[in-house]
Motif scaffolding. Structure first.
Motif, PDB file in Angstrom:
ATOM      1  N   HIS A 277       0.794  -1.241   0.000  1.00 59.57           N
ATOM      2  CA  HIS A 277       0.000   0.000   0.000  1.00 59.57           C
ATOM      3  C   HIS A 277       0.820   1.281   0.000  1.00 59.57           C
ATOM      4  N   SER A 278       2.088   1.217  -0.371  1.00 55.50           N
ATOM      5  CA  SER A 278       2.818   2.484  -0.428  1.00 55.50           C
ATOM      6  C   SER A 278       2.471   3.175  -1.746  1.00 55.50           C
ATOM      7  N   LYS A 279       2.713   4.476  -1.819  1.00 54.04           N
ATOM      8  CA  LYS A 279       2.449   5.200  -3.074  1.00 54.04           C
ATOM      9  C   LYS A 279       3.567   4.839  -4.043  1.00 54.04           C
ATOM     10  N   THR A 280       3.219   4.578  -5.282  1.00 59.53           N
ATOM     11  CA  THR A 280       4.258   4.204  -6.240  1.00 59.53           C
ATOM     12  C   THR A 280       4.305   5.206  -7.390  1.00 59.53           C
ATOM     13  N   LEU A 281       5.524   5.675  -7.636  1.00 61.48           N
ATOM     14  CA  LEU A 281       5.745   6.654  -8.713  1.00 61.48           C
ATOM     15  C   LEU A 281       6.849   6.100  -9.601  1.00 61.48           C
ATOM     16  N   SER A 282       6.618   6.073 -10.905  1.00 59.34           N
ATOM     17  CA  SER A 282       7.700   5.584 -11.766  1.00 59.34           C
ATOM     18  C   SER A 282       8.244   6.709 -12.631  1.00 59.34           C
ATOM     19  N   ILE A 283       9.549   6.606 -12.901  1.00 59.00           N
ATOM     20  CA  ILE A 283      10.242   7.527 -13.808  1.00 59.00           C
ATOM     21  C   ILE A 283      10.676   6.638 -14.959  1.00 59.00           C
ATOM     22  N   VAL A 284      10.031   6.785 -16.098  1.00 61.61           N
ATOM     23  CA  VAL A 284      10.186   5.809 -17.182  1.00 61.61           C
ATOM     24  C   VAL A 284      10.432   6.525 -18.498  1.00 61.61           C
ATOM     25  N   ASN A 285      11.150   5.869 -19.391  1.00 60.52           N
ATOM     26  CA  ASN A 285      11.370   6.484 -20.711  1.00 60.52           C
ATOM     27  C   ASN A 285      10.387   5.958 -21.759  1.00 60.52           C
ATOM     28  N   VAL A 286      10.113   4.650 -21.707  1.00 59.42           N
ATOM     29  CA  VAL A 286       9.286   4.073 -22.770  1.00 59.42           C
ATOM     30  C   VAL A 286       7.805   4.209 -22.405  1.00 59.42           C
ATOM     31  N   VAL A 287       7.137   5.007 -23.212  1.00 63.34           N
ATOM     32  CA  VAL A 287       5.709   5.283 -22.993  1.00 63.34           C
ATOM     33  C   VAL A 287       4.913   3.982 -23.118  1.00 63.34           C
ATOM     34  N   GLY A 288       4.018   3.758 -22.175  1.00 65.06           N
ATOM     35  CA  GLY A 288       3.141   2.588 -22.270  1.00 65.06           C
ATOM     36  C   GLY A 288       3.783   1.298 -21.775  1.00 65.06           C
ATOM     37  N   SER A 289       5.023   1.353 -21.307  1.00 64.57           N
ATOM     38  CA  SER A 289       5.695   0.142 -20.833  1.00 64.57           C
ATOM     39  C   SER A 289       5.037  -0.367 -19.544  1.00 64.57           C
ATOM     40  N   THR A 290       5.366  -1.586 -19.160  1.00 61.95           N
ATOM     41  CA  THR A 290       4.690  -2.214 -18.023  1.00 61.95           C
ATOM     42  C   THR A 290       4.792  -1.366 -16.747  1.00 61.95           C
ATOM     43  N   ILE A 291       5.999  -0.897 -16.435  1.00 64.65           N
ATOM     44  CA  ILE A 291       6.172  -0.135 -15.190  1.00 64.65           C
ATOM     45  C   ILE A 291       5.322   1.136 -15.211  1.00 64.65           C
ATOM     46  N   SER A 292       5.276   1.786 -16.379  1.00 64.20           N
ATOM     47  CA  SER A 292       4.479   3.018 -16.458  1.00 64.20           C
ATOM     48  C   SER A 292       3.003   2.719 -16.251  1.00 64.20           C
ATOM     49  N   ARG A 293       2.582   1.527 -16.647  1.00 67.48           N
ATOM     50  CA  ARG A 293       1.154   1.217 -16.553  1.00 67.48           C
ATOM     51  C   ARG A 293       0.741   0.751 -15.163  1.00 67.48           C
ATOM     52  N   ILE A 294       1.663   0.080 -14.460  1.00 66.61           N
ATOM     53  CA  ILE A 294       1.183  -0.465 -13.188  1.00 66.61           C
ATOM     54  C   ILE A 294       1.484   0.420 -11.972  1.00 66.61           C
ATOM     55  N   SER A 295       2.310   1.456 -12.159  1.00 70.17           N
ATOM     56  CA  SER A 295       2.564   2.318 -10.995  1.00 70.17           C
ATOM     57  C   SER A 295       1.402   3.308 -10.830  1.00 70.17           C
ATOM     58  N   ASP A 296       1.232   3.820  -9.593  1.00 68.06           N
ATOM     59  CA  ASP A 296       0.114   4.750  -9.360  1.00 68.06           C
ATOM     60  C   ASP A 296       0.313   6.041 -10.158  1.00 68.06           C
ATOM     61  N   PHE A 297       1.560   6.493 -10.229  1.00 66.13           N
ATOM     62  CA  PHE A 297       1.858   7.753 -10.915  1.00 66.13           C
ATOM     63  C   PHE A 297       3.075   7.527 -11.806  1.00 66.13           C
ATOM     64  N   VAL A 298       3.092   8.245 -12.935  1.00 67.41           N
ATOM     65  CA  VAL A 298       4.257   8.075 -13.825  1.00 67.41           C
ATOM     66  C   VAL A 298       4.739   9.430 -14.334  1.00 67.41           C
ATOM     67  N   LEU A 299       6.063   9.577 -14.371  1.00 74.79           N
ATOM     68  CA  LEU A 299       6.674  10.749 -15.004  1.00 74.79           C
ATOM     69  C   LEU A 299       7.563  10.224 -16.119  1.00 74.79           C
ATOM     70  N   TYR A 300       7.456  10.806 -17.294  1.00 75.73           N
ATOM     71  CA  TYR A 300       8.262  10.325 -18.421  1.00 75.73           C
ATOM     72  C   TYR A 300       9.499  11.186 -18.639  1.00 75.73           C
ATOM     73  N   THR A 301      10.638  10.517 -18.798  1.00 74.50           N
ATOM     74  CA  THR A 301      11.821  11.213 -19.300  1.00 74.50           C
ATOM     75  C   THR A 301      11.589  11.306 -20.808  1.00 74.50           C
ATOM     76  N   HIS A 302      12.061  12.347 -21.418  1.00 74.85           N
ATOM     77  CA  HIS A 302      11.823  12.474 -22.861  1.00 74.85           C
ATOM     78  C   HIS A 302      13.140  12.284 -23.602  1.00 74.85           C
ATOM     79  N   ALA A 303      13.786  11.160 -23.325  1.00 73.52           N
ATOM     80  CA  ALA A 303      15.090  10.892 -23.939  1.00 73.52           C
ATOM     81  C   ALA A 303      14.933  10.388 -25.372  1.00 73.52           C
ATOM     82  N   GLY A 304      13.747   9.944 -25.756  1.00 73.21           N
ATOM     83  CA  GLY A 304      13.582   9.303 -27.065  1.00 73.21           C
ATOM     84  C   GLY A 304      14.139   7.902 -26.991  1.00 73.21           C
TER      85      GLY A 304
END
Ligand code: F6R
Length: 615
Positions: free
Chosen positions: A373-400
């Motif tokens: 039950h902790s809050k989960t935030l992911s910092i991810v590069n690939v849009v739509g990837s598994t981690i981005s989808r299952i974390s409560d919040f997501v921030l995208y790096t825009h590295a391409g």
């Protein structure tokens, strides 16, 4: 790891399969293969046979195979590049694998943990197995169920229910008419949509030149893909809807664009990538992050969890988070965190960092944090990837797209975004004007980063010369304190992974407690010094290694008196919490040029894969 590609449509399948495999080679390159349905349709308007071309070694062996002529007109196919897990790299173990009737071909990325049990089950039912792989059980199991009910989709679903472990699979067969069946659990799979054609791949860049419209498969989903339709099902074959997503990346971003290697291109893309990452989050003086729902006043602990380079980004960011947010922050490797029953609860913010968003250990750690039950935030590069989808919040790096196995631009973008996130949190909980003023100052410094990174890239020529001096070294050490220590760990990882030189990143003050025994005449030691308050202390540690014969290079933005250093690499002035974004640039270049001097394949170092989707 492994990479898979698929194509069905009005055009020729083979070029799409080969191009896709070439771009997925970073996921493994022990063997490669393709399977296509040939175009001699029989009486029932179905394909008659599957052609398989596979070999040990790189994709180019398939690309140069004379047998391709026989299949060049086919417009349905699947393909695979392998990173060996079960069974040595060999032609027999290469994918695609066929069932005993040679009517079902499968490629697979992942690991079937209960494959011995299934092998026994198949032996008892009269099947033969010809490879040492875990994958070969899949087409045979599908065949077993197909024989029972004559329904291919049902057979695939029943077979998948027997499997324990992870998989992204593609199945083709002349038994079913003009379609590819795919399914996924804990291994990545995307489906690209074109006009009357569909593309399948382990990641977006492999098919980005054909389409920007993608479906992201979720765990336990099955899709039946035809030229003009896609049907999605859950594991009980209940049909479901999925949203088609448009990816903003442009296709050129995943080409080399005149650079000799992807890694060099990606190092040089850093000013732009950082600029884009800042541009989407820091508007004027306002930080715009989709984190309004988190009550940061209640957060009393932050965990940063990741692997490899992404974890190093966390180790560096810990200092700025603790400084600006004043929240105790721990950093952990995902592979450790997931098995150590961490003490976390709803007042803990767990931050998961991942370029690919598909790293198996990070996904497992994220799932554990959610269970607790902790809050989960992911910092991810690939849009739509598994981690981005299952974390409560997501921030995208825009590295391409990052193609080279060694991460460079994703890392500096992660650091940039983590600093922006730290300021956002700090602003939400700031107690006084003084804190807010300081935050404003750092925001202005962040905006200067793209130009400063550009300036830092001018160290290129100097680094090239240094690489010529160092490329025969047996060991290279990187030492620094505090925030520079984090930079040393990353510099050292970059070097060892692509140059195969033993290297250590060490806290400068800790060296004398053991590793200094390894210092002798001519051992290169690189000191990173950007942390003002500790500069003199690191310099003292550096003198200790000079006394023992080390060849010392300093990377710094401070005025440093020359005390017998072989070289001083100057980087631009910057506040210390952001300086690791600059100090790592010459270190990335050093690793790159050392590997080039050794004539190594910098983009695809041995034994490594870009996306580590196995435990
Ligand atoms: C090293 C490198 C790896 C990755 C690690 C995590 O250059 O790239 O150490 O950082 O495998 O990968 P992601 O960030 O995709 O989770």
């Amino acid at each position: 790891m492994c990479g898979i590609v698929g194509y069905i449509g009005k055009n020729k399948a083979v070029p799409v399969l080969i191009n896709g495999l070439l771009s997925l080679e970073y996921r493994g390159y022990d063997s490669a293969g393709i399977a296509v349905l040939n175009n001699n349709k029989g009486n029932n308007n179905t394909y008659e046979e599957i052609e398989v071309i596979k070999d040990k070694g790189r994709v180019k062996n398939i690309q140069n195979s004379k047998k391709l002529i026989n299949v060049e007109d086919s417009n349905i196919g699947i393909a695979h590049t392998r990173w060996a897990t079960h069974g040595k790299p060999s032609k027999e173990n290469a994918h695609p694998h066929l069932d005993n009737s040679k009517k079902i071909a499968v490629v697979h990325n992942g690991i079937i943990e209960n494959y011995s049990e299934i092998r026994n089950f198949l032996y008892q039912n009269g099947y033969e197995l010809y490879s040492e792989t875990d994958t070969e059980v899949i087409p045979n199991l599908i065949h077993y169920y197909y024989n029972k009910n004559k329904d291919v989709l049902k057979a695939v679903s029943l077979a998948l229910k027997k499997l324990k472990g992870s998989y992204a699979i593609e199945v083709i067969s002349p038994i079913f008419n003009d379609e590819i069946i795919v399914a996924k659990k804990e291994s990545p799979l995307v489906i690209g949509v074109g006009k009357n054609e569909k593309y399948i791949a382990s990641d977006i860049p492999a098919i980005l030149k054909y389409t920007k419209d993608f479906y992201f498969m979720d765990d336990n989903e099955i899709a039946v893909i035809k030229e003009d339709t896609i049907r999605f099902y859950d594991d009980d074959l209940k049909e479901k809807n999925k949203e088609l997503k448009n990816i903003g990346w442009d296709a050129e971003a995943s080409e080399k664009n005149g650079y000799e290697d992807y890694m060099l291109k990606e190092i040089y893309e850093q000013p732009k990538a950082i600029f884009e990452t800042i541009g989407t989050t820091l508007n004027g003086r306002k930080i715009d992050l989709p984190l309004e729902e988190i009550d940061f006043g209640k957060i009393n602990k932050i965990y940063i969890v990741a692997c490899g380079t992404a974890m190093h980004a966390g180790m560096v960011a810990k200092y700025s988070i603790e400084k600006y947010c004043k929240i105790s922050t721990e950093v952990d490797m995902a592979s450790e965190f997931r098995y150590r029953n961490p003490i976390i609860d709803e007042n803990t913010l767990c931050i998961f960092i991942s370029q690919s968003g598909e790293t198996a250990d990070t996904i497992a750690a994220l799932k554990l944090a959610k269970e607790k039950h902790s809050k989960t935030l992911s910092i991810v590069n690939v849009v739509g990837s598994t981690i981005s989808r299952i974390s409560d919040f997501v921030l995208y790096t825009h590295a391409g797209p990052e193609v080279a196995v060694a991460s460079t631009k994703a890392y500096t973008c992660q650091l940039t975004l983590l600093n922006i996130a730290a300021l956002y949190i700090a602003e939400k909980i700031a107690k006084n004007e003084k804190d807010l003023k300081e935050i404003e100052k750092v925001k202005e410094e962040i905006k200067l980063l793209p130009n400063k990174v550009k300036e830092t890239l001018n160290t290129n020529q100097m680094i090239k010369k240094l690489a010529q001096k160092f490329y025969n070294s047996k060991d290279i050490f990187y030492i620094g304190r505090n925030i520079d220590y984090g930079a040393c760990l990353e510099a050292s990882l970059k070097l060892k992974e692509i140059s195969y030189i033993h290297s250590e990143g060490y806290a400068a003050g800790e060296l004398k407690h053991g590793p200094i025994a390894l210092i002798e005449k001519g051992v290169p030691v690189i000191g990173i010094i950007t942390e003002e308050s500790l500069a003199l202390k690191t310099i003292s540690n550096i003198q200790e290694v000079i006394t023992r014969g080390a060849d010392v290079v300093i990377v710094t933005n401070k005025k440093i008196e020359d005390k017998n250093y072989m070289e001083v690499i100057k980087i631009p002035e910057c506040i210390s919490y952001l300086s690791p974004i600059l100090s790592i640039i010459p270190m990335q270049l050093l690793a790159y040029y050392i590997a080039k001097n050794k004539e190594l394949d910098v983009d695809k170092p041995r034994n490594l894969a870009k996306s580590v989707t196995v435990e």
